[in-house]
Design a protein around this motif. Structure first.
Motif, PDB file in Angstrom:
ATOM      1  N   GLU A  77       0.842  -1.320   0.049  1.00  0.00           N
ATOM      2  CA  GLU A  77       0.194  -0.129   0.043  1.00  0.00           C
ATOM      3  C   GLU A  77       1.048   1.437  -0.204  1.00  0.00           C
ATOM      4  O   GLU A  77       0.508   2.203  -0.711  1.00  0.00           O
ATOM      5  N   ILE A  78       1.941   1.335   0.875  1.00  0.00           N
ATOM      6  CA  ILE A  78       2.913   2.398   0.848  1.00  0.00           C
ATOM      7  C   ILE A  78       3.652   2.535  -0.396  1.00  0.00           C
ATOM      8  O   ILE A  78       3.665   3.711  -0.991  1.00  0.00           O
ATOM      9  N   GLU A  79       3.872   1.515  -1.222  1.00  0.00           N
ATOM     10  CA  GLU A  79       4.737   1.750  -2.389  1.00  0.00           C
ATOM     11  C   GLU A  79       3.536   2.200  -3.394  1.00  0.00           C
ATOM     12  O   GLU A  79       3.806   3.131  -4.063  1.00  0.00           O
ATOM     13  N   ASP A  80       2.477   1.796  -3.170  1.00  0.00           N
ATOM     14  CA  ASP A  80       1.456   2.277  -4.323  1.00  0.00           C
ATOM     15  C   ASP A  80       1.181   3.725  -4.188  1.00  0.00           C
ATOM     16  O   ASP A  80       0.995   4.451  -4.978  1.00  0.00           O
ATOM     17  N   TYR A  81       1.041   4.077  -2.879  1.00  0.00           N
ATOM     18  CA  TYR A  81       0.666   5.494  -2.401  1.00  0.00           C
ATOM     19  C   TYR A  81       1.921   6.418  -2.800  1.00  0.00           C
ATOM     20  O   TYR A  81       1.770   7.476  -3.283  1.00  0.00           O
ATOM     21  N   ILE A  82       3.210   5.986  -2.661  1.00  0.00           N
ATOM     22  CA  ILE A  82       4.258   6.745  -2.849  1.00  0.00           C
ATOM     23  C   ILE A  82       4.234   6.727  -4.611  1.00  0.00           C
ATOM     24  O   ILE A  82       4.689   7.845  -5.102  1.00  0.00           O
ATOM     25  N   GLY A  83       3.869   5.709  -5.471  1.00  0.00           N
ATOM     26  CA  GLY A  83       3.651   5.995  -6.752  1.00  0.00           C
ATOM     27  C   GLY A  83       2.624   6.921  -7.117  1.00  0.00           C
ATOM     28  O   GLY A  83       2.753   7.886  -8.092  1.00  0.00           O
ATOM     29  N   GLN A  84       1.551   7.095  -6.364  1.00  0.00           N
ATOM     30  CA  GLN A  84       0.659   8.035  -6.696  1.00  0.00           C
ATOM     31  C   GLN A  84       1.094   9.458  -6.491  1.00  0.00           C
ATOM     32  O   GLN A  84       0.598  10.426  -7.134  1.00  0.00           O
ATOM     33  N   LEU A  85       1.769   9.624  -5.252  1.00  0.00           N
ATOM     34  CA  LEU A  85       2.393  10.854  -5.052  1.00  0.00           C
ATOM     35  C   LEU A  85       3.315  11.349  -6.086  1.00  0.00           C
ATOM     36  O   LEU A  85       3.199  12.520  -6.436  1.00  0.00           O
ATOM     37  N   LYS A  86       3.949  10.431  -6.429  1.00  0.00           N
ATOM     38  CA  LYS A  86       4.931  10.830  -7.713  1.00  0.00           C
ATOM     39  C   LYS A  86       4.132  11.271  -8.808  1.00  0.00           C
ATOM     40  O   LYS A  86       4.614  12.114  -9.619  1.00  0.00           O
ATOM     41  N   SER A  87       3.092  10.676  -9.163  1.00  0.00           N
ATOM     42  CA  SER A  87       2.203  10.987 -10.473  1.00  0.00           C
ATOM     43  C   SER A  87       1.302  12.138 -10.091  1.00  0.00           C
ATOM     44  O   SER A  87       0.728  12.801 -11.095  1.00  0.00           O
ATOM     45  N   GLY A  88       1.274  12.687  -8.911  1.00  0.00           N
ATOM     46  CA  GLY A  88       0.473  13.643  -8.653  1.00  0.00           C
ATOM     47  C   GLY A  88      -1.015  13.192  -8.387  1.00  0.00           C
ATOM     48  O   GLY A  88      -2.161  14.238  -8.591  1.00  0.00           O
ATOM     49  N   CYS A  89      -1.474  11.923  -8.199  1.00  0.00           N
ATOM     50  CA  CYS A  89      -2.550  11.493  -8.183  1.00  0.00           C
ATOM     51  C   CYS A  89      -3.428  11.600  -6.730  1.00  0.00           C
ATOM     52  O   CYS A  89      -4.373  11.566  -6.567  1.00  0.00           O
ATOM     53  N   VAL A  90      -2.588  11.891  -5.741  1.00  0.00           N
ATOM     54  CA  VAL A  90      -2.834  12.224  -4.200  1.00  0.00           C
ATOM     55  C   VAL A  90      -2.096  13.374  -3.798  1.00  0.00           C
ATOM     56  O   VAL A  90      -0.940  13.513  -4.431  1.00  0.00           O
ATOM     57  N   GLY A  91      -2.695  13.716  -2.895  1.00  0.00           N
ATOM     58  CA  GLY A  91      -1.862  15.111  -2.212  1.00  0.00           C
ATOM     59  C   GLY A  91      -2.616  16.167  -2.114  1.00  0.00           C
ATOM     60  O   GLY A  91      -3.813  16.008  -2.066  1.00  0.00           O
ATOM     61  N   ARG A  92      -2.075  17.397  -1.962  1.00  0.00           N
ATOM     62  CA  ARG A  92      -2.756  18.596  -1.798  1.00  0.00           C
ATOM     63  C   ARG A  92      -2.174  19.791  -2.719  1.00  0.00           C
ATOM     64  O   ARG A  92      -1.047  19.706  -2.834  1.00  0.00           O
ATOM     65  N   LEU A  93      -3.025  20.479  -3.130  1.00  0.00           N
ATOM     66  CA  LEU A  93      -2.612  21.636  -3.986  1.00  0.00           C
ATOM     67  C   LEU A  93      -3.179  22.854  -3.415  1.00  0.00           C
ATOM     68  O   LEU A  93      -4.604  23.068  -3.215  1.00  0.00           O
ATOM     69  N   ARG A  94      -2.277  23.908  -3.163  1.00  0.00           N
ATOM     70  CA  ARG A  94      -2.980  25.214  -2.544  1.00  0.00           C
ATOM     71  C   ARG A  94      -2.662  26.244  -3.624  1.00  0.00           C
ATOM     72  O   ARG A  94      -1.740  26.629  -4.013  1.00  0.00           O
ATOM     73  N   ILE A  95      -3.961  26.886  -3.687  1.00  0.00           N
ATOM     74  CA  ILE A  95      -3.812  27.981  -4.850  1.00  0.00           C
ATOM     75  C   ILE A  95      -4.150  29.334  -4.342  1.00  0.00           C
ATOM     76  O   ILE A  95      -5.078  29.216  -3.440  1.00  0.00           O
ATOM     77  N   VAL A  96      -3.495  30.411  -4.540  1.00  0.00           N
ATOM     78  CA  VAL A  96      -3.932  31.646  -3.947  1.00  0.00           C
ATOM     79  C   VAL A  96      -4.123  32.538  -5.264  1.00  0.00           C
ATOM     80  O   VAL A  96      -3.362  32.311  -6.267  1.00  0.00           O
TER      81      VAL A  96
END
Length: 292
Positions: A77-96
């Motif tokens: 699961e952690i490996e898959d999540y790292i892959g998603q982080l690298k591809s930008g499929c998960v995480g946070r985007l802060r826009i001002v």
């Protein structure tokens, strides 16, 4: 605990046979057996006993195999999540963003982005240009969309996305509606202006100075775009705004443009990032998706 040896043991437990486990792991059978023996010595427990051509898990082996399954499932699961982080499929985007892009550009872009990346959390802050830059410099935002500003802090990279046309707007029954008027004439009419410091107000005043024309008459000052436009719709004064802000009202016939000879101003919309900063994939994916 030697996790490599634990993985070998878990594979043998799953396959029920050292030979099949060794084939899957591409390791020799004696090496697998030796590693498991070392693991048993390390934890002081017997995990496997021979049974015909295969092996039998002891009670301790059964229990450890269950825990090992949990461990390696979590690792996957952690490996898959790292892959998603690298591809930008998960995480946070802060826009001002300043008012113009926040209200007339970003809703469409964010909706499209969320359809592609539904698991990315987006935080949008709307403020003035100075505060937007402060947010960016102080790492409170990942990217900034700023309208109307041309000079930026030395710590900021800016890229002009496009330039929106600036327009003079009047009520459809105003005597200047759809006509061609000189700047010196239109400034004699009462204007409905935003607060001091607004881009449209500053640019119009600068334009008057350049053309040696008197400053426009301030009939009303209103701290709000919608209120400003609504006042003109109701029949009072002229306002000077960015096309994005009034295209909808023009299309409905609520207000009408006035052509002014000396005026050909643009309202720039810029994308800003921090210099020498490595953007997260979430931000890079958003920037790549932007179209104007």
């Amino acid at each position: 605990m030697n996790t490599h040896a634990l993985r070998l043991f878990y594979t043998v437990a799953e396959k029920g046979n050292v030979t099949r486990a060794a084939e899957e792991l591409n390791i020799s059978q004696p090496a697998v057996t030796a590693q498991i023996k070392k693991l048993e010595q390390e934890i002081n427990l017997v995990l496997l006993v021979p049974k015909g051509r295969g092996v039998l898990l002891t009670q301790a082996g059964l229990q450890l195999a269950k825990q090992a399954k949990r461990l390696f499932s979590l690792e996957k699961e952690i490996e898959d999540y790292i892959g998603q982080l690298k591809s930008g499929c998960v995480g946070r985007l802060r826009i001002v963003a300043t008012y113009l892009p926040a209200n007339f550009l970003l809703p469409k872009w964010i909706a499209r982005y969320k359809q592609i990346y539904p698991n990315v959390e987006i935080e949008l802050t709307t403020t003035n240009s100075s505060r937007a830059i402060d947010h960016l410099i102080n790492f409170k935002a990942d990217i900034a969309l700023i309208g109307g500003r041309r000079e930026f802090n030395l710590l900021i990279n800016s890229k002009k996305l496009f330039e929106d046309e600036m327009l003079f707007i009047v009520h459809k029954n105003h005597r200047f509606a759809s006509k061609k008027i000189a700047l010196s004439e239109i400034v004699k009419e009462p204007f409905v202006f935003r607060e001091e410091g607004s881009f449209s107000r500053e640019k119009l005043v600068s334009l008057c100075k350049i053309n040696n024309v008197d400053k426009p008459i301030i009939g009303l000052q209103i701290n709000g775009l919608n209120e400003t436009i609504r006042t003109v719709i109701e029949g009072y004064g002229i306002t000077f705004v960015s096309a994005l802000e009034v295209n909808e009202y023009i299309a409905r016939g609520d207000v009408v443009k006035v052509k002014v000879d000396e005026v050909e101003l643009k309202n720039p919309i810029s994308l800003c990032t921090r210099k020498e900063d490595v953007l997260a994939e979430t931000a890079l994916n958003f920037i790549q998706m932007i179209d104007v």
